[in-house]
Scaffold this active site. Structure first.
Site, PDB file in Angstrom:
ATOM      1  N   PHE A 150     -13.523 117.708  49.510  1.00 32.04           N
ATOM      2  CA  PHE A 150     -12.691 116.329  48.655  1.00 32.04           C
ATOM      3  C   PHE A 150     -14.300 115.528  47.837  1.00 32.04           C
ATOM      4  O   PHE A 150     -15.390 115.794  48.611  1.00 32.04           O
ATOM      5  CB  PHE A 150     -13.064 116.007  49.682  1.00 32.04           C
ATOM      6  CG  PHE A 150     -12.627 114.050  49.781  1.00 32.04           C
ATOM      7  CD1 PHE A 150     -11.669 113.057  48.595  1.00 32.04           C
ATOM      8  CD2 PHE A 150     -13.496 113.214  49.292  1.00 32.04           C
ATOM      9  CE1 PHE A 150     -10.958 111.753  48.783  1.00 32.04           C
ATOM     10  CE2 PHE A 150     -13.654 111.814  49.582  1.00 32.04           C
ATOM     11  CZ  PHE A 150     -12.384 111.125  48.940  1.00 32.04           C
ATOM     12  N   LEU A 152     -16.734 113.073  46.257  1.00 27.91           N
ATOM     13  CA  LEU A 152     -16.850 111.797  45.746  1.00 27.91           C
ATOM     14  C   LEU A 152     -18.126 111.194  46.078  1.00 27.91           C
ATOM     15  O   LEU A 152     -18.627 110.951  44.479  1.00 27.91           O
ATOM     16  CB  LEU A 152     -15.890 110.373  47.236  1.00 27.91           C
ATOM     17  CG  LEU A 152     -16.478 108.640  46.617  1.00 27.91           C
ATOM     18  CD1 LEU A 152     -15.142 109.063  45.475  1.00 27.91           C
ATOM     19  CD2 LEU A 152     -15.710 108.299  48.446  1.00 27.91           C
ATOM     20  N   SER A 159     -23.966 105.291  48.950  1.00 27.82           N
ATOM     21  CA  SER A 159     -22.620 103.913  49.107  1.00 27.82           C
ATOM     22  C   SER A 159     -21.610 104.036  48.280  1.00 27.82           C
ATOM     23  O   SER A 159     -20.967 102.635  48.669  1.00 27.82           O
ATOM     24  CB  SER A 159     -23.686 103.524  50.427  1.00 27.82           C
ATOM     25  OG  SER A 159     -23.940 104.090  51.768  1.00 27.82           O
ATOM     26  N   TRP A 183     -23.367 116.696  48.801  1.00 29.29           N
ATOM     27  CA  TRP A 183     -22.760 116.879  50.410  1.00 29.29           C
ATOM     28  C   TRP A 183     -21.665 116.740  50.203  1.00 29.29           C
ATOM     29  O   TRP A 183     -21.198 116.031  51.068  1.00 29.29           O
ATOM     30  CB  TRP A 183     -23.262 115.718  50.835  1.00 29.29           C
ATOM     31  CG  TRP A 183     -24.695 114.971  50.798  1.00 29.29           C
ATOM     32  CD1 TRP A 183     -25.006 114.043  50.289  1.00 29.29           C
ATOM     33  CD2 TRP A 183     -25.861 116.166  51.608  1.00 29.29           C
ATOM     34  NE1 TRP A 183     -26.415 114.473  50.359  1.00 29.29           N
ATOM     35  CE2 TRP A 183     -26.795 115.691  51.394  1.00 29.29           C
ATOM     36  CE3 TRP A 183     -24.970 116.461  52.644  1.00 29.29           C
ATOM     37  CZ2 TRP A 183     -28.209 115.692  51.712  1.00 29.29           C
ATOM     38  CZ3 TRP A 183     -26.861 117.550  52.555  1.00 29.29           C
ATOM     39  CH2 TRP A 183     -27.710 116.682  52.561  1.00 29.29           C
ATOM     40  N   GLU A 385     -18.009 109.497  55.676  1.00 32.92           N
ATOM     41  CA  GLU A 385     -17.942 108.188  54.983  1.00 32.92           C
ATOM     42  C   GLU A 385     -17.929 107.313  55.983  1.00 32.92           C
ATOM     43  O   GLU A 385     -16.857 106.060  56.296  1.00 32.92           O
ATOM     44  CB  GLU A 385     -16.472 108.729  56.708  1.00 32.92           C
ATOM     45  CG  GLU A 385     -15.684 110.600  56.365  1.00 32.92           C
ATOM     46  CD  GLU A 385     -14.785 110.570  56.175  1.00 32.92           C
ATOM     47  OE1 GLU A 385     -14.039 109.521  55.825  1.00 32.92           O
ATOM     48  OE2 GLU A 385     -13.836 112.131  56.334  1.00 32.92           O
ATOM     49  N   PHE A 405     -21.831  93.051  48.784  1.00 32.98           N
ATOM     50  CA  PHE A 405     -22.408  94.553  48.432  1.00 32.98           C
ATOM     51  C   PHE A 405     -22.367  93.865  47.101  1.00 32.98           C
ATOM     52  O   PHE A 405     -23.100  94.804  46.358  1.00 32.98           O
ATOM     53  CB  PHE A 405     -21.535  95.315  48.400  1.00 32.98           C
ATOM     54  CG  PHE A 405     -20.853  96.102  49.208  1.00 32.98           C
ATOM     55  CD1 PHE A 405     -22.099  96.953  50.344  1.00 32.98           C
ATOM     56  CD2 PHE A 405     -19.946  95.812  49.247  1.00 32.98           C
ATOM     57  CE1 PHE A 405     -21.934  97.285  51.394  1.00 32.98           C
ATOM     58  CE2 PHE A 405     -19.379  96.600  51.191  1.00 32.98           C
ATOM     59  CZ  PHE A 405     -20.037  97.162  52.145  1.00 32.98           C
TER      60      PHE A 405
END
Ligand code: TGC
Ligand code: FAD
Length: 406
Positions: A150, A152, A159, A183, A385, A405
């Site tokens: 996966f 992303l 983050s 990663w 995660e 954020f």
């Protein structure tokens, strides 16, 4: 009988008790169904047989036990809560959680393998894919014939995945994919990668990239001191032609990857309990056997404080995970509730690993005991995660309505 004799008799009594029974301090088993208990026991005995005897040496060599991938499929670890017809296990989310718990009792890297395959590769294809994509990939992923990853996170966007620069450009019957991911669990051994990239309108889309597509490479990241028995790599895309039929048609935007993360974060909330239980078991056993000042160190108040706090925190984490599981089963769990459980339970496990290491004294830093390996693994689990602080801010946003954020 002397005071010491009484203590020794108590120790013998405790030693006869199945150490795993001690984990069910609040009789949470009563809340579980027969299927959950059967799944848990099957996975627990597989881990004991296949993972525990080999994991220290794989971690020491920083090698991934890829020979376990097929076995993980056989015990139903890939997509336990996805439908049977698509290669899943046809069970509910509590069964999924408890399977993650037992896998992570063995090693966080083994649980990672199953989390990624089930929640981050099979789930997006199941939830957002076309019928053809589901038929083509899901049964092979469920059986372990295909390994997935996966993509992303990027080198400059961890983050904040919304800032990603990996992108696709329309080119007739295909998209041209350029960019890089960082990663990525399992990328060097993966047959397919579910990759999140921006389209020409800046919308995040999911594409399925196959390992032999020209321009695609997945070099391994070396030198990890955590999750050493799990393989991690990059994903590099240099003008990769991805056929249009490989785009996930049913989602646009960051909610695509984030909803997969909700599923995986939930699994981690259970998984961390497994790592904590293994550390607690090891500490309890060691404290009963190790004598200093003429008696077992378990008899000292400060050791008892550590052990009592460990089982208290494990019990609280179990209740949190179980309740979250019931909310997942009824479709009522919110992302913020999942964040709270992931953050709390991983932090709990890491604290227990550190306390357990202290109980083992100098022996705690060796690979004769699983504690230091769990502790090092949990440093990754605290970060991936969504980091510990990102989950705190998600809770903060939920309770205040103010977004830290933006
Ligand atoms: P924001 O504006 O808040 O949200 C964008 C859209 O997404 C929706 N959404 C969610 N949907 C489903 N599930 C969730 N958990 C969701 N969270 C948000 C949201 O409603 C919105 O939808 P819409 O329709 O309005 O567009 O997004 P933001 O850019 O402000 O970011 C928010 C933030 C920081 C919380 C998010 O980006 C985040 O969670 N960051 C952490 C990144 C992360 O967790 N990366 C993990 C990479 S994968 C990985 O680590 C795998 S490890 C595998 C292993 O080995 O186990
Ligand atoms: P950064 O985002 O740079 O964060 C660094 C620090 O800054 C953290 O402490 C963070 O909490 C803090 N910070 C950042 N933003 C804020 C803010 N707004 N307020 C306060 N503090 C903030 N990703 C995938 O896509 N797929 C995978 O399979 C995958 N597997 C992984 C496996 C391993 C072994 C590891 C270590 C990571 C993996 N990841 C994967 C990536 C992981 O999700 C990211 O490492 C994580 O999301 C954090 O991103 P970052 O490392 O870039 O840290």
């Amino acid at each position: 009988m002397t005071k010491n004799g009484l203590e020794h008799a108590a120790i013998e009594r405790r030693a006869k008790v199945d150490p795993f029974q001690g984990h069910d301090y609040y009789q949470i088993d009563d809340l579980l169904e027969e299927d959950h208990l059967l799944a848990r026991d099957a996975v627990r005995s597989w881990v004991k047989q296949e993972v525990t005897p080999i994991i220290e040496s794989y971690a020491e060599r920083a090698e991934c036990p890829t020979h376990l991938y097929k076995g993980l499929a056989e015990i139903g670890a890939y997509g336990p809560s996805l439908p049977l017809e698509y290669g899943g296990g046809g069970m509910d989310d509590i069964a999924y959680g408890i399977i993650m718990q037992e896998l992570e009792r063995g090693d966080s890297g083994i649980r990672s393998m199953a989390s990624v395959q089930g929640s981050l590769v099979m789930y997006p294809i199941y939830r957002f894919g076309s019928e053809e994509q589901k038929r083509k990939y899901l049964p092979k992923l469920g059986s372990g014939e295909f390994i997935g990853c996966f993509g992303l996170t990027e080198p400059d966007h961890g983050s904040n995945p919304g800032g990603m620069t990996t992108h696709i450009i329309d080119d007739g019957d295909a998209y041209i994919l350029n960019g890089a991911k960082m990663w990525i669990t399992n990328s060097p051994v993966a047959d397919i990668a579910v990759v999140w990239a921006k389209d020409e309108e800046g919308k995040i889309r999911g594409v399925i990239v196959e390992k032999d597509m020209p321009g695609f490479s997945a070099p391994e990241i070396k030198g990890k001191l955590s999750l050493r028995a799990s393989i991690t790599g990059e994903l590099v895309f240099e003008d990769v032609r991805v056929p249009k039929e490989n785009i996930l048609p049913n989602v646009k935007g960051l909610k695509g990857p984030l909803s997969c993360l909700s599923k995986a974060r939930y699994g981690i909330a259970w998984g961390a309990i497994g790592a904590a239980m293994d550390c607690y078991d090891s500490a309890l056993r060691y404290a009963m056997e190790r004598e200093q000042f003429g008696k077992p160190i378990a008899g000292f108040q400060l050791t008892q404080k550590k052990l009592a706090e460990m089982i208290t925190e494990i019990t609280k984490a179990q209740l949190l995970a179980w309740r979250l599981g019931t909310l997942m089963n009824t479709g009522k769990a919110t992302p913020a509730q999942i964040s709270m459980a992931k953050r709390n339970n991983v932090d709990m496990a890491l604290t227990i690993a550190r306390e357990a290491r202290q109980i083992h004294g100098g022996m705690g830093i060796t690979n004769e005991y699983p504690v230091m390996r769990h502790m090092m693994n949990l440093e990754t689990v605290l970060t991936y995660e969504g980091t510990h602080d990102i989950h705190l801010l998600i809770t903060g946003m939920d309770v205040t309505g103010l977004n830290a954020f933006k």
